[in-house]
Motif scaffolding. Structure first.
Motif, PDB file in Angstrom:
ATOM      1  N   GLU A  77      -0.246  -4.261  -9.038  1.00  0.00           N
ATOM      2  CA  GLU A  77      -0.910  -4.297  -8.078  1.00  0.00           C
ATOM      3  C   GLU A  77       0.059  -4.693  -6.598  1.00  0.00           C
ATOM      4  OE1 GLU A  77      -4.430  -6.189  -8.902  1.00  0.00           O
ATOM      5  OE2 GLU A  77      -5.534  -4.714  -9.790  1.00  0.00           O
ATOM      6  N   ARG A  78       0.735  -5.834  -6.964  1.00  0.00           N
ATOM      7  CA  ARG A  78       1.235  -6.680  -6.075  1.00  0.00           C
ATOM      8  C   ARG A  78       2.529  -5.574  -5.492  1.00  0.00           C
ATOM      9  NH1 ARG A  78       1.396 -12.825  -7.743  1.00  0.00           N
ATOM     10  NH2 ARG A  78      -1.032 -13.350  -7.069  1.00  0.00           N
ATOM     11  N   ALA A  79       3.354  -5.091  -6.386  1.00  0.00           N
ATOM     12  CA  ALA A  79       4.482  -4.256  -6.412  1.00  0.00           C
ATOM     13  C   ALA A  79       3.975  -3.070  -5.379  1.00  0.00           C
ATOM     14  CB  ALA A  79       5.117  -3.818  -7.761  1.00  0.00           C
ATOM     15  N   ARG A  80       2.801  -2.663  -5.634  1.00  0.00           N
ATOM     16  CA  ARG A  80       2.488  -1.374  -4.913  1.00  0.00           C
ATOM     17  C   ARG A  80       2.112  -1.692  -3.506  1.00  0.00           C
ATOM     18  NH1 ARG A  80      -0.887   2.420  -9.512  1.00  0.00           N
ATOM     19  NH2 ARG A  80       1.142   3.195 -10.532  1.00  0.00           N
ATOM     20  N   GLN A  81       1.503  -2.791  -3.561  1.00  0.00           N
ATOM     21  CA  GLN A  81       1.078  -3.498  -2.025  1.00  0.00           C
ATOM     22  C   GLN A  81       2.311  -3.577  -1.298  1.00  0.00           C
ATOM     23  OE1 GLN A  81      -2.104  -3.630  -0.514  1.00  0.00           O
ATOM     24  NE2 GLN A  81      -0.409  -3.745   1.106  1.00  0.00           N
ATOM     25  N   ASP A  82       3.270  -4.374  -2.182  1.00  0.00           N
ATOM     26  CA  ASP A  82       4.636  -4.714  -1.218  1.00  0.00           C
ATOM     27  C   ASP A  82       5.323  -3.542  -0.631  1.00  0.00           C
ATOM     28  OD1 ASP A  82       4.194  -7.369  -1.799  1.00  0.00           O
ATOM     29  OD2 ASP A  82       5.430  -7.666  -3.270  1.00  0.00           O
ATOM     30  N   ALA A  83       5.428  -2.471  -1.545  1.00  0.00           N
ATOM     31  CA  ALA A  83       6.062  -1.195  -1.081  1.00  0.00           C
ATOM     32  C   ALA A  83       5.177  -0.604  -0.187  1.00  0.00           C
ATOM     33  CB  ALA A  83       5.885  -0.468  -2.586  1.00  0.00           C
ATOM     34  N   ALA A  84       3.920  -0.490  -0.122  1.00  0.00           N
ATOM     35  CA  ALA A  84       3.354   0.033   1.098  1.00  0.00           C
ATOM     36  C   ALA A  84       3.563  -0.774   2.295  1.00  0.00           C
ATOM     37  CB  ALA A  84       1.711  -0.047   0.745  1.00  0.00           C
ATOM     38  N   ASP A  85       3.545  -1.853   2.364  1.00  0.00           N
ATOM     39  CA  ASP A  85       3.726  -2.926   3.444  1.00  0.00           C
ATOM     40  C   ASP A  85       5.147  -2.778   4.028  1.00  0.00           C
ATOM     41  OD1 ASP A  85       1.543  -4.231   3.051  1.00  0.00           O
ATOM     42  OD2 ASP A  85       2.039  -6.002   2.220  1.00  0.00           O
ATOM     43  N   ALA A  86       6.103  -2.695   2.960  1.00  0.00           N
ATOM     44  CA  ALA A  86       7.447  -1.918   3.460  1.00  0.00           C
ATOM     45  C   ALA A  86       7.644  -0.717   4.323  1.00  0.00           C
ATOM     46  CB  ALA A  86       8.342  -2.334   2.318  1.00  0.00           C
ATOM     47  N   GLU A  87       6.952   0.496   3.483  1.00  0.00           N
ATOM     48  CA  GLU A  87       6.873   1.608   4.073  1.00  0.00           C
ATOM     49  C   GLU A  87       5.906   1.515   5.624  1.00  0.00           C
ATOM     50  OE1 GLU A  87       4.781   3.383   0.883  1.00  0.00           O
ATOM     51  OE2 GLU A  87       6.600   3.836  -0.132  1.00  0.00           O
ATOM     52  N   ARG A  88       5.086   0.795   5.728  1.00  0.00           N
ATOM     53  CA  ARG A  88       4.481   0.810   6.790  1.00  0.00           C
ATOM     54  C   ARG A  88       5.328   0.203   8.125  1.00  0.00           C
ATOM     55  NH1 ARG A  88      -0.054  -0.252   5.201  1.00  0.00           N
ATOM     56  NH2 ARG A  88       0.310  -2.549   4.821  1.00  0.00           N
TER      57      ARG A  88
END
Length: 150
Positions: A77-88
């Motif tokens: 969950e954290r890895a996916r959230q971090d990746a989504a934040d970086a993409e944003r």
């Protein structure tokens, strides 16, 4: 060094986790220790929606080992959230770059997009992510404005 041992598979525990078959991932989830889970976590952080993350989720669905299940679910969950934040953040950075390269004011850029300056500001800050079609429009507006000035 891992105490984990694979049974009935040809992979080695020392191989990169990305090369382990599903049975190896399942063994690490069920019988692994912190060093094994760290290796899984590193592979998950490197590719949050990739094969290792998918196999870990599948393994957790089959076997819900106490403690490990929560740990690895949180890692994904954290890895996916971090990746989504970086993409944003990356999209917001591109928008700021497009506005800057266009030579237009934020107000004029927004008008050419068919939106308001406050809405453009939300895209530039990363608070809101524009649709793919709006991103393409932003690229066209920036290119047209550059072409007029060039």
């Amino acid at each position: 060094m891992s105490a984990l041992r694979f049974r009935n598979i040809t992979a080695s525990v020392d191989d990169p986790v990305e090369t382990w078959p599903f049975e190896g991932i399942l063994a690490a989830v069920e019988r692994g220790t912190l060093p094994d889970w760290r290796r899984l976590a590193a592979a998950i952080r490197a590719d949050p929606w990739g094969p290792v993350a998918q196999q870990v989720l599948e393994a957790l669905g089959i076997s819900r080992p106490y403690g490990t299940s929560e740990l690895l679910t949180t890692v994904i969950e954290r890895a996916r959230q971090d990746a989504a934040d970086a993409e944003r953040d990356e999209v917001a950075g591109e928008i700021r770059d497009l506005v800057g390269r266009s030579g237009l004011s934020q107000q004029d850029f927004a008008l050419r997009l068919g939106t308001s300056r406050p809405r453009l500001s939300t895209y530039m800050s990363g608070k809101v992510t524009p649709s793919a079609s709006l991103m393409l429009r932003m690229r066209r507006v920036a290119a047209q404005a550059q072409a007029k000035d060039g």
